[in-house]
Write an enzyme that holds these catalytic residues in place. Structure first.
Site, mmCIF file in Angstrom:
data_model
loop_
_atom_site.group_PDB
_atom_site.id
_atom_site.type_symbol
_atom_site.label_atom_id
_atom_site.label_comp_id
_atom_site.label_asym_id
_atom_site.label_seq_id
_atom_site.Cartn_x
_atom_site.Cartn_y
_atom_site.Cartn_z
ATOM 1 N N ASP A 67 54.464 8.346 100.031
ATOM 2 C CA ASP A 67 53.274 8.985 99.455
ATOM 3 C C ASP A 67 53.654 10.191 98.592
ATOM 4 O OD1 ASP A 67 50.701 8.099 99.667
ATOM 5 O OD2 ASP A 67 50.299 9.028 101.604
ATOM 6 N N LYS A 73 46.460 -2.280 102.259
ATOM 7 C CA LYS A 73 47.879 -1.933 102.079
ATOM 8 C C LYS A 73 48.761 -2.914 102.833
ATOM 9 C CE LYS A 73 46.949 2.941 101.412
ATOM 10 N NZ LYS A 73 46.663 4.192 102.102
ATOM 11 N N GLN A 120 47.795 7.811 106.828
ATOM 12 C CA GLN A 120 46.522 7.710 106.102
ATOM 13 C C GLN A 120 45.716 9.002 106.265
ATOM 14 O OE1 GLN A 120 45.582 5.183 104.091
ATOM 15 N NE2 GLN A 120 43.701 6.254 103.579
HETATM 16 N N1 GUN Z 1 43.675 8.726 101.517
HETATM 17 C C1 GUN Z 1 43.145 8.581 100.280
HETATM 18 N N2 GUN Z 1 44.138 8.470 99.366
HETATM 19 C C2 GUN Z 1 45.295 8.543 100.039
HETATM 20 C C3 GUN Z 1 46.659 8.477 99.644
HETATM 21 O O1 GUN Z 1 47.012 8.340 98.475
HETATM 22 N N3 GUN Z 1 47.563 8.599 100.645
HETATM 23 C C4 GUN Z 1 47.190 8.769 101.935
HETATM 24 N N4 GUN Z 1 48.169 8.875 102.833
HETATM 25 N N5 GUN Z 1 45.957 8.812 102.330
HETATM 26 C C5 GUN Z 1 45.004 8.704 101.388
#
Ligand code: GUN
Length: 293
Positions: free
Chosen positions: A121, A54, A98
Site C-alpha cells: 500500500d 482484491k 484495510q
Molecule cells: N481503504 C480505502 N482505500 C484504501 C487503500 O488504498 N488501502 C487500504 N489499505 N485501505 C483502503
C-alpha cells in the site's frame, strides 16, 4: 468538444494481463507463487466488498490471496501481533491492512508494523519517506493508477500543470510527488484554497481527490484538460443510491480533452496497481530485477 472517456477498466485489464504473464515467468524461475495478505478488522460493508474484490483479482493474476479477518472487538495488540506475524512469514510478499480500522485502533501504529519490503500500500513511514526522497520503494496504488491513466492519453507529462484537489496521505500527497517526478508543475489545492475554481481552471491535468460529490463544476475545467476523478461517493439511499465522483461528469466532459468516469476510471486501477506492487515486492525480496509491468 466532447472529451475522450478514459476507460480505466480496459487500462486496468491490460495491466492485469501483463502482471499475470509476469507472475507465470516469476513462478517458472523461482518455483514460488507471490502471496498477498489482506487484513480486515471489523465488518464495515464497503471494506468487505473491497477485500473480496482484491482477493478475487489476486487469484486471477495467478497469485496467492491470504485473508485474515478479525472481529471489530479485536484489540490493537491483537492486530499488531497479526501484522508482525505476517511480516515475519517468508511466504507472504505483500501485506495490506484495510482502512479504516475500527475506532480505538491507531492505524498509524498498525501500518508501521508492516515490513516495508511488503508494504504494497506504500503507507508506512519508510515508504512515504523513500517516495519523498525519490528512492526506490513501494508507491501507493491509487496515485500510481492516476498517473498511468493520465499517461494513457498524454504519454509525456513534462511541463504540464497538474492541480491536485485534496491532500490526503492515501492519494493527494503521494500523487503530488509522482507528478513532480514526471516533471509536472504541481499545485496542491484543498478546502481552504482561495479562488479554487480559478486554480482548477489553470490545470492541464486536474485530479479531484477531495471526497465531495460533484465538487468540480464544468466551468472549473480548462478546455482540453485531462480530468482524473478519484472520488467514490455514495449518494442517495437504498436502491436509489449510486456512486458518483468528485467531478460533475456530464458538465466537465463538454470541456475536458479526456476524463475518467466514476465508476470505471481510477477504481479498477487501484487493484491492478496493488497486484503490481505485490509482484514487485516478491521480486525485490528475492534479489530479482523489477518485473516490467
Ligand atoms: N481503504 C480505502 N482505500 C484504501 C487503500 O488504498 N488501502 C487500504 N489499505 N485501505 C483502503
Amino acid at each position: 468538444m466532447t472529451a475522450d472517456i478514459i476507460d480505466g477498466k480496459a487500462v486496468a485489464a491490460d495491466l492485469r494481463a501483463r502482471i499475470a504473464a509476469s507472475v507465470a515467468a516469476f513462478e517458472a524461475k523461482t518455483k514460488e507463487t507471490p502471496g498477498l495478505a489482506v487484513v480486515l478488522v471489523g465488518d464495515d460493508p464497503a471494506s468487505q466488498v473491497y477485500v473480496r474484490n482484491k482477493g478475487k483479482a489476486t487469484e486471477k493474476a495467478g497469485m496467492r490471496s491470504i485473508e485474515h479477518r478479525l472481529p471489530a472487538s479485536a484489540s490493537q495488540e491483537e492486530v499488531i501481533a497479526l501484522v508482525r506475524a505476517l511480516s515475519a512469514d517468508h511466504s507472504v510478499d505483500g501485506i495490506l491492512v484495510q482502512l479504516p480500522l475500527p475506532a480505538g485502533i491507531d492505524a498509524n501504529r498498525v501500518i508501521n508494523e508492516i515490513d516495508p519490503a511488503k508494504d504494497v500500500d506504500g503507507l508506512t513511514e519508510l515508504s512515504a519517506g523513500r517516495l519523498l526522497l525519490g528512492k526506490e520503494g513501494l508507491v501507493p496504488c491509487t496515485p500510481q493508477g492516476c498517473v498511468i491513466l493520465a499517461k494513457s492519453v498524454r504519454p509525456r507529462l513534462e511541463g504540464a500543470h497538474a492541480v491536485i484537489l485534496g491532500r490526503s496521505i492515501l492519494v493527494g500527497k503521494p500523487l503530488s510527488l509522482l507528478f513532480l517526478a514526471e516533471n509536472c508543475t504541481v499545485t496542491m489545492a484543498h478546502s481552504r484554497t482561495k479562488d479554487l475554481a480559478d486554480v482548477c481552471r489553470s490545470a492541464d491535468i486536474l485530479c479531484a481527490a477531495a471526497g465531495r460529490p460533484a465538487l468540480v463544476k464544468g466551468d472549473w475545467v480548462k478546455g482540453g484538460a485531462i480530468v482524473i476523478d478519484v472520488g467514490i461517493n455514495r449518494i442517495g439511499e437504498g436502491a436509489a443510491s449510486k456512486i458518483v465522483g468528485d467531478v460533475d461528469f456530464e458538465a466537465a466532459k463538454i470541456r475536458a480533452g479526456a476524463i475518467t468516469p466514476v465508476p470505471g476510471g481510477v477504481g479498477p486501477m487501484t487493484i491492478a496497481c496493488l497486484l503490481r506492487n505485490t509482484l514487485v515486492a516478491a521480486a525485490r525480496r528475492r534479489g530479482l530485477a523489477d518485473p516490467e509491468v
